[in-house]
Design an enzyme around this catalytic site. Sequence first.
Site, PDB file in Angstrom:
ATOM      1  N   GLY A 179       0.794  -1.226   0.000  1.00  0.00           N
ATOM      2  CA  GLY A 179       0.000   0.000   0.000  1.00  0.00           C
ATOM      3  C   GLY A 179       0.822   1.269   0.000  1.00  0.00           C
ATOM      4  N   VAL A 180       0.371   2.256   0.759  1.00  0.00           N
ATOM      5  CA  VAL A 180       1.043   3.555   0.813  1.00  0.00           C
ATOM      6  C   VAL A 180       2.459   3.419   1.366  1.00  0.00           C
ATOM      7  CG1 VAL A 180       0.997   5.849   1.880  1.00  0.00           C
ATOM      8  CG2 VAL A 180      -1.106   4.859   0.966  1.00  0.00           C
ATOM      9  N   GLY A 181       2.643   2.553   2.363  1.00  0.00           N
ATOM     10  CA  GLY A 181       3.972   2.375   2.937  1.00  0.00           C
ATOM     11  C   GLY A 181       4.967   1.857   1.920  1.00  0.00           C
ATOM     12  N   ARG A 240       4.272  -6.299  10.193  1.00  0.00           N
ATOM     13  CA  ARG A 240       4.031  -7.500  10.997  1.00  0.00           C
ATOM     14  C   ARG A 240       4.254  -8.796  10.232  1.00  0.00           C
ATOM     15  NH1 ARG A 240      -1.848  -6.398  13.504  1.00  0.00           N
ATOM     16  NH2 ARG A 240      -2.151  -5.597  11.387  1.00  0.00           N
ATOM     17  N   ARG A 241       4.060  -8.808   8.898  1.00  0.00           N
ATOM     18  CA  ARG A 241       4.033 -10.059   8.144  1.00  0.00           C
ATOM     19  C   ARG A 241       5.366 -10.300   7.425  1.00  0.00           C
ATOM     20  NH1 ARG A 241      -0.651  -8.962   4.220  1.00  0.00           N
ATOM     21  NH2 ARG A 241       0.170  -6.844   4.426  1.00  0.00           N
ATOM     22  N   ASP A 251       5.161  -5.942  15.468  1.00  0.00           N
ATOM     23  CA  ASP A 251       3.791  -5.476  15.672  1.00  0.00           C
ATOM     24  C   ASP A 251       3.893  -4.137  16.382  1.00  0.00           C
ATOM     25  OD1 ASP A 251       1.226  -4.894  16.438  1.00  0.00           O
ATOM     26  OD2 ASP A 251       0.823  -6.842  17.350  1.00  0.00           O
ATOM     27  N   TYR A 260     -10.967   5.557  15.893  1.00  0.00           N
ATOM     28  CA  TYR A 260     -10.086   5.791  14.742  1.00  0.00           C
ATOM     29  C   TYR A 260      -9.892   7.289  14.492  1.00  0.00           C
ATOM     30  CZ  TYR A 260      -8.382   5.781   9.940  1.00  0.00           C
ATOM     31  OH  TYR A 260      -7.640   6.001   8.806  1.00  0.00           O
TER      32      TYR A 260
END
Length: 275
Positions: A21-23, A42-43, A68, A159
């Site tokens: 994504g944006v990251g 995290r993954r 995390d 949020y």
Amino acid sequence: MAETLTSRYGPWGIVAGGSDGVGAAFAHGMASRGMNVVLVARRPPVLEASAEDIRARHGVEVRTVALDLSAPAALAELTWATADLEVGLFVYNAGGDDRSTAFLDKDLDTHLELVRRNCVGPLEAAYRFGAPMVARGRGAVVLVTSGAAWAGGATLAAYGATKAFDLILAESLWAEWRAGGVDVLGLVLGRTDTPSLRRAFVAEGGPHGDLADPGDLADPGEVAEEALDHLGDGPTWIHGSDTPTGGSPFGALPRRDAVLAMSRGASAHSRRTVN
């Protein structure tokens, strides 16, 4: 000779939430400008795949740190893992929310995890990585926030509150550090076409194509490139706005009217993400 990203800020950048994504778009943008990058997410499999792609396409050094960011010791671990690097740019992009839901329909632990990731995380990152930048007299910090920060809204309580925290934190640090050579940018995003947005929609039974007209969604690559071009134009950059350095789109509306408008928007677009 024009000033480069590395000559202005330093040789290494960190992207928290950098696997896709944006990251990931930020990481590619930084690498294409010659900056080595540290990817944090995290993954591990997705993280390593992203790192290999960046190395192959841009020829820079890439490190990965699987963390995390809602864990209490995450930023301390990241500081230790990058202690040998001069980090000149830190992008805190973690902190999306997979869907908008009434406050009491999410359990308390989920809310607290969001607060740790979206509030404690960026504050600690700014403190730990901003201090050396201020001491050196150069560096930049980007805190990715959301249009949900402009006002409260039904189904956006936790949020929106965390993203308002990020926005005020970025603006305040900009005011404190700007004279010392450190740029801070609060990057405000609307809905953006990312894997997490697609996953959230599919999980609720709809194909991605039904989510919205593609023109309604920001492109992650364009988001990252625009932000990197305007790191020095803080404190706030509103992607997709005709006046990106301007104020809230609610303008002079009374707070009650702004909250009601935000609530209608949340109802119409119940799935939100920023990364």
